[in-house]
Scaffold this motif. Structure first.
Motif, short mmCIF file in Angstrom:
data_model
loop_
_atom_site.label_atom_id
_atom_site.label_comp_id
_atom_site.label_asym_id
_atom_site.label_seq_id
_atom_site.Cartn_x
_atom_site.Cartn_y
_atom_site.Cartn_z
N PHE A 279 1.98 10.18 -8.61
CA PHE A 279 0.49 9.01 -8.20
C PHE A 279 0.98 8.69 -7.03
O PHE A 279 1.70 7.74 -6.95
N TYR A 280 0.33 8.77 -5.46
CA TYR A 280 -0.10 7.76 -5.01
C TYR A 280 -1.52 7.30 -4.70
O TYR A 280 -2.09 8.29 -4.81
N SER A 281 -1.17 6.30 -4.15
CA SER A 281 -2.23 5.47 -3.71
C SER A 281 -2.45 4.87 -2.21
O SER A 281 -1.23 4.26 -1.87
N ALA A 282 -3.27 4.72 -1.34
CA ALA A 282 -2.57 4.10 -0.12
C ALA A 282 -4.03 3.14 0.38
O ALA A 282 -5.56 3.21 -0.04
N SER A 283 -3.10 2.44 1.86
CA SER A 283 -4.71 1.58 1.75
C SER A 283 -4.05 1.60 3.38
O SER A 283 -2.58 1.05 3.31
N ARG A 284 -5.18 0.77 4.45
CA ARG A 284 -4.92 0.09 5.65
C ARG A 284 -4.31 -1.34 5.51
O ARG A 284 -4.44 -1.61 4.17
N TYR A 285 -3.84 -1.60 6.94
CA TYR A 285 -3.68 -2.92 6.47
C TYR A 285 -4.27 -3.76 5.81
O TYR A 285 -5.11 -3.96 7.06
N GLY A 286 -4.51 -4.63 4.66
CA GLY A 286 -5.40 -5.69 4.95
C GLY A 286 -6.29 -5.94 3.58
O GLY A 286 -6.88 -6.42 3.46
N SER A 287 -6.02 -4.75 2.72
CA SER A 287 -7.06 -4.14 1.88
C SER A 287 -5.62 -3.58 0.35
O SER A 287 -4.79 -3.48 0.18
N HIS A 288 -6.55 -4.05 -0.59
CA HIS A 288 -5.22 -3.11 -2.19
C HIS A 288 -5.82 -1.80 -1.47
O HIS A 288 -6.12 -1.24 -1.26
#
Length: 274
Positions: free
Chosen positions: A169-178
């Motif tokens: 599984f993967y999870s992603a976020s833009r810079y500055g957030s979890h």
């Protein structure tokens, strides 16, 4: 293994014995021993202008880290626990994974690790260049360590983990957030994953399959599958390492793994992002 902003290199590893000693090498030179003991693989990432940050899980399950402005022997700051504003040392039963946020944010880091309890959730902590945040529960359930990378092209943080069914599984976020919710990538693996990202934004995930062979999956910069799971048939012996490590070196993904026969470490260039 990590490459600094001035193209120097530091490699770190746990000794192949029961001592738990931590060893490092600067620019592939003679190995030198660091203080501390660990039961899992330590990690190193670029940090600051030409420096490095190093992490390991102590025999007390506390996550420790230290920094160096060069990576040379006797230049390290000394191990201290990773602590957020609440003063509580972060803990895990396994190794950790860390990522640097790249140009313009060279002193900022993200740490991913599994919770030190039977919930087996994935946690993340952010270092803003001065202090750590408290650990944040990112959800997900895993029996292994997660892995993290920062995709410079997409300015996005990616975390991957092996679910209880063996799917990645993967999870992603833009810079500055979890990172946000988890998305399945299929596969059935028998290890923790690792992930590396290249300058063009493409990423490779590696894991040990149920047949003890290395398996790869490639993603685009925004998380779409670029090339689905495929077995690496170039190595005839099975691997018994806890995971297949992939790192980006000079815009090429390089893999490291320990073979069952003889315990030797093997390495190969696995992908150039094309």
């Amino acid at each position: 293994m990590a490459i600094s902003t001035v193209n120097t290199q530091v490699t770190v590893w746990r000794g192949n014995d029961a001592s738990g000693n931590i060893w490092a090498s600067y620019r592939n030179g003679p190995p030198y021993r660091l203080t501390g003991q660990t039961f899992d693989a330590p990690v190193v990432v670029p940090w600051g202008a030409g420096g490095f940050a190093m992490f390991h899980t102590g025999v007390d399950n506390v996550i420790y880290w230290q920094t160096s402005n060069s990576g040379t022997e006797n230049s390290w700051s000394g191990w201290v626990p990773v602590r957020g504003p609440d003063g509580v040392a972060q803990t895990t039963p396994f190794g950790v994974s860390a990522a640097n946020f790249g140009v313009g944010h060279e002193r900022q880091l993200y740490l991913a690790y599994r919770s030190n309890d039977n919930r087996a959730n994935i946690f993340g902590a952010f270092f803003d260049g001065v202090r750590w945040t408290n650990g944040v529960n990112l959800g997900g359930v895993t029996g292994y360590s997660p892995a993290v990378t920062f995709n410079v092209a997409a300015q996005t943080l990616y975390i991957v983990h092996t679910g209880v069914s063996g799917e990645i599984f993967y999870s992603a976020s833009r810079y500055g957030s979890h990172p946000g919710p988890w998305f399945g990538l299929g596969g059935v693996v028998y290890s923790r994953p690792s992930i590396a990202s290249l300058d063009n934004g493409r990423m490779q995930i590696a894991a040990r399959g149920t047949n003890d062979r290395a398996w790869w999956l490639e993603l685009g910069p925004y998380g779409s599958v670029y090339r689905d799971w495929q077995e690496d048939s170039s190595h005839v012996d099975a691997f018994n390492s806890s995971y297949i490590l992939v790192v980006a070196i000079l815009n090429t993904v390089v893999a490291y793994a320990r073979a069952s026969a003889g315990g030797y470490i093997y390495t190969k260039n696995t992908w150039n992002g094309q």
